[in-house]
Design a protein around this motif. Sequence first.
Motif, mmCIF file in Angstrom:
data_model
loop_
_atom_site.group_PDB
_atom_site.id
_atom_site.type_symbol
_atom_site.label_atom_id
_atom_site.label_comp_id
_atom_site.label_asym_id
_atom_site.label_seq_id
_atom_site.Cartn_x
_atom_site.Cartn_y
_atom_site.Cartn_z
ATOM 1 N N GLY A 168 16.565 -26.775 -42.652
ATOM 2 C CA GLY A 168 15.695 -25.673 -43.005
ATOM 3 C C GLY A 168 14.948 -25.855 -44.319
ATOM 4 N N ILE B 23 10.738 -25.669 -44.652
ATOM 5 C CA ILE B 23 10.132 -24.994 -43.502
ATOM 6 C C ILE B 23 9.283 -23.806 -43.958
ATOM 7 C CG2 ILE B 23 10.592 -23.663 -41.420
ATOM 8 C CD1 ILE B 23 11.161 -26.480 -40.868
ATOM 9 N N ALA C 78 10.288 -22.773 -35.612
ATOM 10 C CA ALA C 78 10.153 -21.979 -36.841
ATOM 11 C C ALA C 78 8.849 -21.186 -36.843
ATOM 12 C CB ALA C 78 10.215 -22.893 -38.060
#
Length: 613
Positions: A155, A158, A34
Amino acid sequence: MNCCEGLKIEIPKGANKIVLAGNPNVGKSVFFNALTGMYVDVSNFPGTTVDISHGKFGKDVVMDTPGVYGVSSFNDEERVAKDVIIYGDIILNVVDALHLDRDLFLTLQLIDMGKPIIVALNMMDDVERNGIKIDVDKLSEILGVPVIPTVAIQGKGIDEVKKRIYDAKLGKMHPKILEYLEGIKDKVQLQSEALMVLEDDEEMLNNYNLEPLNLREEIYRLRRQRVDDIVSKVVLKDYDRSTIRQKIGYFMLNPITGIPLLIAVLYVIYKVIGVFVAGTIVGITEETIMQGYYEPLIKNIFSNLFGGNSALFRAFAGEFGLFTLTPTYVLGLLMPLVVAFYFFMSLLEDSGYLPRIAALTDKVLSFFGLNGRAIIPIILGFGCITMATITTRLLGTRREKIIATALLGLTIPCSAQLGVIAGMIAPLGAKYLLIYLTTIFIVFALTGTILNKLLPGESSYLFIDLPPVRIPRLSNVLKKTWTKTWMFLKEATPLFALGALIITFLNETNLLIYIQNFFAPFTVNILKLPKEAANAFIMGIIRRDFGAAGLTDLVLTPEQTVVSLVTITLFVPCIASIIVMFKERSKQEALSIWIGSFIMAFLVGGILALILI
């Protein structure tokens, strides 16, 4: 920064070194991806076989360290993590929220190093699923650093981590440890180095020519007490309910239920990879596509360029040509097997079963100087010895890597070879199958036991995280499969190309015929096999299934068939595996394993021939 100089990582002027740190299997790779996106590189840490991933986050450099339970020098992974962390500017500490009592030990050690830290409290979905509630704000207050709850694979959190990465702060230290640090801060350059001195890290003591202070146990005790105190304050509610997943995890570890389950899982993997992929899929990719369409095209192109009988034609497009053997082997044969194996390995890892296999087999493998982690390269070896030899990097000590590499090269038949062996031995009946399996197992056990006794040093103990049992996420499994397959092919393809050039050279200079003639007397007099069997053994160096398939052309009695199959299994692995072996181990170690496999193959084959023939 020493670690970056050794790794040859370019650090722009004024850039921060952002270091990811955490226990094994906490999801660091998701955060790394990420932060860095596609701008990722991998460097081999000097003096080890440990790889460090690094990339860019804005103008700063991000480095992902190996998963460790503490910063020290007990094995290669910890040494590498230590050397990167102590010179980092910002630490992103990824913590498994379900195992706070374990992971916070590393968090407090990082705080004691005097590093700005931000904590990603990952796997919060597992916390909720297990009926646990964590007071995140209170945890942040006690530690003195930002704590962000996340579910990385979904996710969640993040973006918050990325936004707040520069909010990292110095944490609240234990007063007693701070007092110890104050006492030696003038003797070292950095607080992180001072902590390593307090914890009697041998490398740091040698760097500053200091004597041990014998405070490691005291500091560990203080840190453990603080972890227990923090957990008691921030874990608000724990229903301690025994879920179905917890029961499944227990059954996986219990030998009574775990061993039959493991056998069933391995059987399914073998049927899918060893039979369906190695047979049907490889039949399409290797024979139909590569040999049916690709190779004729390449041969036609190079025939027009150099002529069909020239040495250049044979080097580039002949039977062992650079553009025929290498792509056919890598793309037609290996790639389907590698994809299938990494897919299953990712499934086992993502479900939480792979660490449990390691724990289940740890006691047995300890007899051979290995711990449960070695089951991973052993399982991979039944797919491809080259791939398995590379994965011995995950083992903790040099002696474990030597033992595992020797056992792989000597006793594990790869899937390409396994199919031919199964086809030859199945018609002979259960008696000969039992003789074959028993012989290989005895050699495996004796080799592992002898190496364990002879090699200096001690093997590492198994310290492995047992994550919750969960249903694998297909997107995560596919991403891991693609990443690992690509890394393997990128690393292995040049080695196969080199192997093709070596075989072409041997063939063109007639050295291959001399080698075959050299081994013919051994084949006849020791193994009591036809002299033509020597050709099969030599072709097995080029490709293991070439060697096994070469035996099918010979007229052999059932006893000779078993002797030949045992010998070719124990005989040296294919040339690509040999090259990888020399790359991963020292020249002396690799040469010893290589020559030892020659001797062992003919010795065991000869003894079996005396008994059976």
